[in-house]
Design an enzyme around this catalytic site. Structure first.
Site, PDB file in Angstrom:
ATOM      1  N   GLU B  49      38.043 -13.426  15.117  1.00  0.00           N
ATOM      2  CA  GLU B  49      36.764 -13.945  14.627  1.00  0.00           C
ATOM      3  C   GLU B  49      36.996 -15.378  14.187  1.00  0.00           C
ATOM      4  O   GLU B  49      37.854 -15.613  13.330  1.00  0.00           O
ATOM      5  CB  GLU B  49      36.299 -13.194  13.379  1.00  0.00           C
ATOM      6  N   ASP B  60      30.772 -12.981   1.776  1.00  0.00           N
ATOM      7  CA  ASP B  60      32.195 -13.260   1.604  1.00  0.00           C
ATOM      8  C   ASP B  60      32.634 -13.237   0.150  1.00  0.00           C
ATOM      9  O   ASP B  60      31.877 -13.598  -0.742  1.00  0.00           O
ATOM     10  CB  ASP B  60      32.529 -14.625   2.220  1.00  0.00           C
TER      11      ASP B  60
END
Lengths: 300, 260
Positions: B49, B60
């Site tokens: 990724e 995140d």
């Protein structure tokens, strides 16, 4: 049940090279007076250390605690159903204001003014008058240091906010061409924000609300005026609504009525307000106050 | 079957478990990213990724939040990101997924984004904050360019919801092992097995399991359970704390767990 609040303040290390701004933020985060209003204050150090970063932190917490967390933010932003939910909670203000206005003035207001950061207080007060087309609804955004400086949070008033998706919702954001959010500025932390409630953005788009901006300088002048003439201390956020209302009031006839939403009390944030006003006498007073306590300490 | 799925099924014939890794493009620097990818190549990583930094990365945790901010401060933008993707796709065998947030895609335009991704060697994308019912147009353009839009399944999804997500999924399904943001440890317990079983019932695509895996031992516990393990935060913290040498050791430990 405990409540946590994400403050848009930074606590930085005790390094000698701490900048002036960093030091001030650190001190503000440690203000024990705020703890009378909250059970826990979580300090957010990410990003630009403004309201958006506190919202990011709250959403991250919620993504883990969603089984028991249902009221994530006080503003009308974020993913569905939060904008609708918070608007509903806040609408009590608009319903009561309309009722009281009819009792006190026997008429509906010509105009209703409210400051707009995320937009909770504006959504709340406007909710009472959305079905009254003759009532003009005016939101006031943070003009910051002035639109030309680029340091403001006037997303709708200046038509510079562009549709985007962030923090779980779609609205007009202050962003660059690649969709990165831009830094914002306001003397009022609650208006210092990149986005605006999606329902308000829609009401603006269809022309139901008008949006203006007030600069930091105008806010401070109006604040002084309101303190002296009315004996009340609006929060720096709410003072934005006063600026535009007082600017426009002379256009109206004497029998027209206006409603200004004083969404927050400034006395709660007296240190912030006094500092924003830049009054040297306040500093001298605080020094004397501390000196008094020091003398008492020395005697006991 | 998208090219990504075909590739994964081929790799699954000779490996016990596939490996997906992650890098925030531009953090700590593009040179460091390149060194990370070389180490990934030596560990026979199957998919990487490449995160396009965003100013509000709400999915995140703290490690990636900081990485996103610093990459942006250092001037990361679309042009540099796709140039880097081109370098990676020319130099390495692993498949590349764009990982990021929807506002970047929206501002670029759905069609431009898909065309650009395909042109620079991407195989698909993980857009963390885009629910499938909002993604119709994007997914159509993805199909035109043979890209796989990666769907995420979580333990909070009901069975009908998992089936709805599966309907839109292509290439692989990313099973998020727990609630919350990236970078925290996940206990690999019975509830996890039950969750994977539910995902299996919803889709026949290869299942990647992520969020909180840290070691080769963690990966071995996925043998027979998932098709792919995903590691992100642990790789970046290892790079930050132990440098290239520790990073290499970790990846080799992970590699061993993909074989036996």
């Amino acid at each position: 049940m405990s409540t946590r609040q994400w403050g848009a303040w930074a606590v930085l290390s005790d390094r000698a090279d701490l900048s002036e701004t960093a030091w001030r933020q650190r001190l503000r985060a440690r203000n024990p007076w705020l703890l009378w209003f909250l059970s826990e204050l979580v300090v957010v150090e990410d990003g630009t250390q403004t309201l958006k970063d506190a919202i990011n932190a709250a959403l991250r917490d919620w993504s883990e605690s969603m089984d028991t967390t249902h009221y994530v933010m006080g503003t009308v932003c974020g993913p569905h159903p939060f904008p609708q939910m918070v608007t509903y909670f806040q609408s009590i203000i608009g319903r009561e204001a309309r009722e009281q206005m009819l009792q006190a003035a026997h008429t509906l207001p010509t105009r209703v003014y409210a400051c707009v950061g995320g937009g909770s207080n504006a959504s709340g007060i406007f909710a009472g008058f959305l079905d009254d087309p003759q009532v003009e609804l005016i939101g006031v955004e943070a003009g910051g240091l002035g639109f030309d400086t680029g340091q403001h949070a006037a997303r709708l008033a200046q038509h510079v906010g562009r549709p985007g998706v962030a923090q779980g919702y779609k609205t007009c954001f202050l962003q660059n061409a690649e969709g990165q959010m831009q830094p914002t500025h306001s003397v009022a932390a609650g208006l210092d924000y990149i986005g605006v409630g999606p329902i308000l953005a829609y009401l603006h788009q269809i022309g139901r609300i008008r949006v203006e901006a007030a600069t930091d300088a105008e806010v401070l002048e109006t604040l002084k005026l309101v303190i002296r003439r009315e004996g009340i201390i609006p929060a720096l956020e709410s003072a934005h609504a006063f600026v535009t209302a007082l600017k426009e009031a002379p256009q109206l006839s004497p029998d027209e009525v206006i409603l200004i939403n004083q969404s927050g009390r400034g006395d709660k944030d007296i240190f912030t307000i006094a500092e924003a006003l830049g009054d040297a006498r306040w500093r001298a007073f605080l020094r004397d106050k501390v000196a008094t306590w020091d003398r008492e300490g020395a005697r006991s | 079957m998208t090219p990504l799925e075909t590739y994964l099924r081929q790799r699954l014939q000779r490996k016990k478990l596939l490996l997906m890794t992650h890098a925030v493009v531009g953090y700590p620097s593009l040179d460091a990213n390149m060194a990370m990818l070389e180490a990934m190549q030596r560990a026979e990583v199957d998919v990487v990724e490449l995160q396009l930094p965003f100013s509000e990365p709400i999915a995140d945790g703290p490690v990636f939040v900081r990485a996103n901010q610093q990459a942006l401060q250092a001037g990361m933008n679309w042009e540099r990101y796709f140039q880097f993707m081109q370098r990676v796709s020319s130099a390495f065998d692993m498949k590349i997924l764009m990982m990021g947030y929807y506002n970047s895609v929206l501002q670029m335009g759905h069609e431009t984004f898909c065309a650009c991704l395909a042109e620079h060697g991407g195989s698909g994308f993980i857009v963390a904050d885009l629910p499938p019912e909002e993604a119709g147009e994007l997914f159509q353009h993805a199909a035109t360019h043979h890209l796989s839009p990666i769907a995420l399944m979580t333990p909070t999804n009901s069975m009908p919801r998992l089936q709805e997500i599966a309907r839109h999924a292509r290439g692989l399904v990313y099973c998020v092992a727990r609630k919350g943001v990236t970078g925290k440890q996940t206990p690999l317990d019975d509830r996890l097995e039950a969750f994977i079983a539910r995902c299996r019932r919803a889709t026949s695509l290869p299942l990647a399991l992520g969020f909180g895996l840290r070691t080769g031992a963690d990966l071995r516990r996925l043998h027979g359970l998932a098709d792919m393990g995903v590691l992100g935060t642990i790789l970046l913290t290892t790079w930050e704390q132990g440098g290239a040498a520790q990073y290499e050791l970790l990846l080799q430990d992970l590699r061993a767990a993909t074989i036996a």
